[in-house]
Structure formats: structure tokens, C-alpha cells
Scaffold this motif. Structure first.
Motif, PDB file in Angstrom:
ATOM      1  N   ALA A  35     -49.121  17.681  25.516  1.00  0.00           N
ATOM      2  CA  ALA A  35     -50.051  16.947  24.784  1.00  0.00           C
ATOM      3  C   ALA A  35     -51.424  17.182  24.307  1.00  0.00           C
ATOM      4  O   ALA A  35     -51.933  17.116  23.340  1.00  0.00           O
ATOM      5  N   ASP A  36     -52.022  16.993  25.288  1.00  0.00           N
ATOM      6  CA  ASP A  36     -53.281  17.500  25.656  1.00  0.00           C
ATOM      7  C   ASP A  36     -53.783  18.447  25.320  1.00  0.00           C
ATOM      8  O   ASP A  36     -55.475  19.116  25.077  1.00  0.00           O
ATOM      9  N   ALA A  42     -57.740  14.505  21.069  1.00  0.00           N
ATOM     10  CA  ALA A  42     -58.903  14.647  21.188  1.00  0.00           C
ATOM     11  C   ALA A  42     -58.786  13.679  23.165  1.00  0.00           C
ATOM     12  O   ALA A  42     -57.992  12.495  22.601  1.00  0.00           O
ATOM     13  N   ARG A  43     -59.342  13.092  23.772  1.00  0.00           N
ATOM     14  CA  ARG A  43     -59.305  12.138  24.931  1.00  0.00           C
ATOM     15  C   ARG A  43     -60.580  10.742  24.547  1.00  0.00           C
ATOM     16  O   ARG A  43     -61.344  11.161  24.449  1.00  0.00           O
ATOM     17  N   ALA A  67     -54.821   9.683  21.111  1.00  0.00           N
ATOM     18  CA  ALA A  67     -56.327   9.712  20.412  1.00  0.00           C
ATOM     19  C   ALA A  67     -56.288  11.020  19.347  1.00  0.00           C
ATOM     20  O   ALA A  67     -55.908  12.406  19.767  1.00  0.00           O
ATOM     21  N   LEU A  68     -56.535  11.564  18.306  1.00  0.00           N
ATOM     22  CA  LEU A  68     -57.155  12.185  17.570  1.00  0.00           C
ATOM     23  C   LEU A  68     -58.109  13.075  17.002  1.00  0.00           C
ATOM     24  O   LEU A  68     -58.762  11.988  16.595  1.00  0.00           O
ATOM     25  N   ARG A  69     -58.249  13.984  16.513  1.00  0.00           N
ATOM     26  CA  ARG A  69     -59.989  14.393  16.224  1.00  0.00           C
ATOM     27  C   ARG A  69     -60.002  14.410  14.730  1.00  0.00           C
ATOM     28  O   ARG A  69     -59.289  14.566  14.421  1.00  0.00           O
ATOM     29  N   ALA A  83     -44.068  19.697  18.793  1.00  0.00           N
ATOM     30  CA  ALA A  83     -43.075  20.713  19.298  1.00  0.00           C
ATOM     31  C   ALA A  83     -43.732  21.388  21.178  1.00  0.00           C
ATOM     32  O   ALA A  83     -42.216  22.000  21.936  1.00  0.00           O
ATOM     33  N   LYS A  84     -44.839  21.603  21.136  1.00  0.00           N
ATOM     34  CA  LYS A  84     -45.273  21.408  22.521  1.00  0.00           C
ATOM     35  C   LYS A  84     -45.273  20.599  23.763  1.00  0.00           C
ATOM     36  O   LYS A  84     -44.266  21.098  24.140  1.00  0.00           O
ATOM     37  N   VAL A  85     -44.572  19.597  23.264  1.00  0.00           N
ATOM     38  CA  VAL A  85     -44.738  18.439  24.259  1.00  0.00           C
ATOM     39  C   VAL A  85     -42.641  18.690  24.431  1.00  0.00           C
ATOM     40  O   VAL A  85     -42.259  18.895  25.650  1.00  0.00           O
TER      41      VAL A  85
END
Length: 116
Positions: A35-36, A42-43, A67-69, A83-85
Motif C-alpha cells: 500500500a505504501d 502518504a505517510r 493517508a492520501l496526498r 490492485a497492488k495489495v
């Protein structure tokens, strides 16, 4: 080379070789890392995505909090995260992602606000 490595040996049948179990803590770390890596996430401070894992047998249920940007197309970024996870967890663990709930808990600006 060691003489032990030169000895040809027969592998046991797959059913007789034993089992491999990937713990939920490992699945959680894989999900958080994946996810990161998605652009637009965002972190929050030093913390990245948080994940919870449940499920039985080869099916896992995941819950992500991230969190998102800001500004970011929330729906598109969350779709990319899903999709990525799913891809990473299934590829690396062999488990099937049965459900994946995503909670966006913060929108963080690209630039830190100026203090007056």
C-alpha cells in the motif's frame, strides 16, 4: 564444493514434504508495504498504511487504514491500492484475498503549511 552438495538426492513426493504456513503478521507487513508503494499514498508522520488481517485456511480478509496526498483522485488511488495489495499478497503468500476494506483516514498536503 562440499561433498554433501554433490550427492544427488531424490525429493519426496509433494504431499510428504511438509507444509508451509505464512503467518498473519507476515501478510500484514506485505499488505502495508504494498500500500505504501502506490503513488498518491502518504505517510502520516513516520507511519504508513496500517493493516489488519483475518481469515481462515487460504483465504484472507484485509482491512487497510491509510493517508492520501491532497489533492489526489481518491477513488483512483484507492483502486490502485486494492490492485497492488491484492497482487502482492497473493503472489508472495499464495493466499487468496477474499475481502479488502480500505479506509482513508487522512488527506495530507504535499507541502507543509507555513507557520505564522
Amino acid at each position: 564444493m562440499s561433498p554433501v552438495l554433490d550427492v544427488p538426492r531424490q525429493l519426496a513426493e509433494p504431499a510428504e514434504r511438509g507444509t508451509l504456513t505464512v503467518g498473519h503478521a507476515v501478510v500484514r507487513k506485505i499488505a502495508q508495504h504494498a500500500a505504501d508503494q502506490v503513488p498518491g499514498t502518504a505517510r502520516d508522520g513516520r507511519k504508513g498504511a496500517k493493516a489488519k488481517v483475518g481469515g481462515l485456511d487460504n483465504d484472507v480478509d484485509l482491512a487497510l487504514d491509510l493517508a492520501l496526498r491532497y489533492p489526489a483522485p481518491v477513488r483512483a488511488v484507492v483502486g490502485d491500492v486494492r490492485a497492488k495489495v491484492t497482487e502482492e499478497v497473493e503472489l508472495l503468500t499464495g493466499y487468496r484475498v477474499k475481502t479488502l476494506a480500505v479506509t482513508v483516514s487522512a488527506l495530507l498536503p504535499d507541502v507543509a503549511p507555513r507557520v505564522r
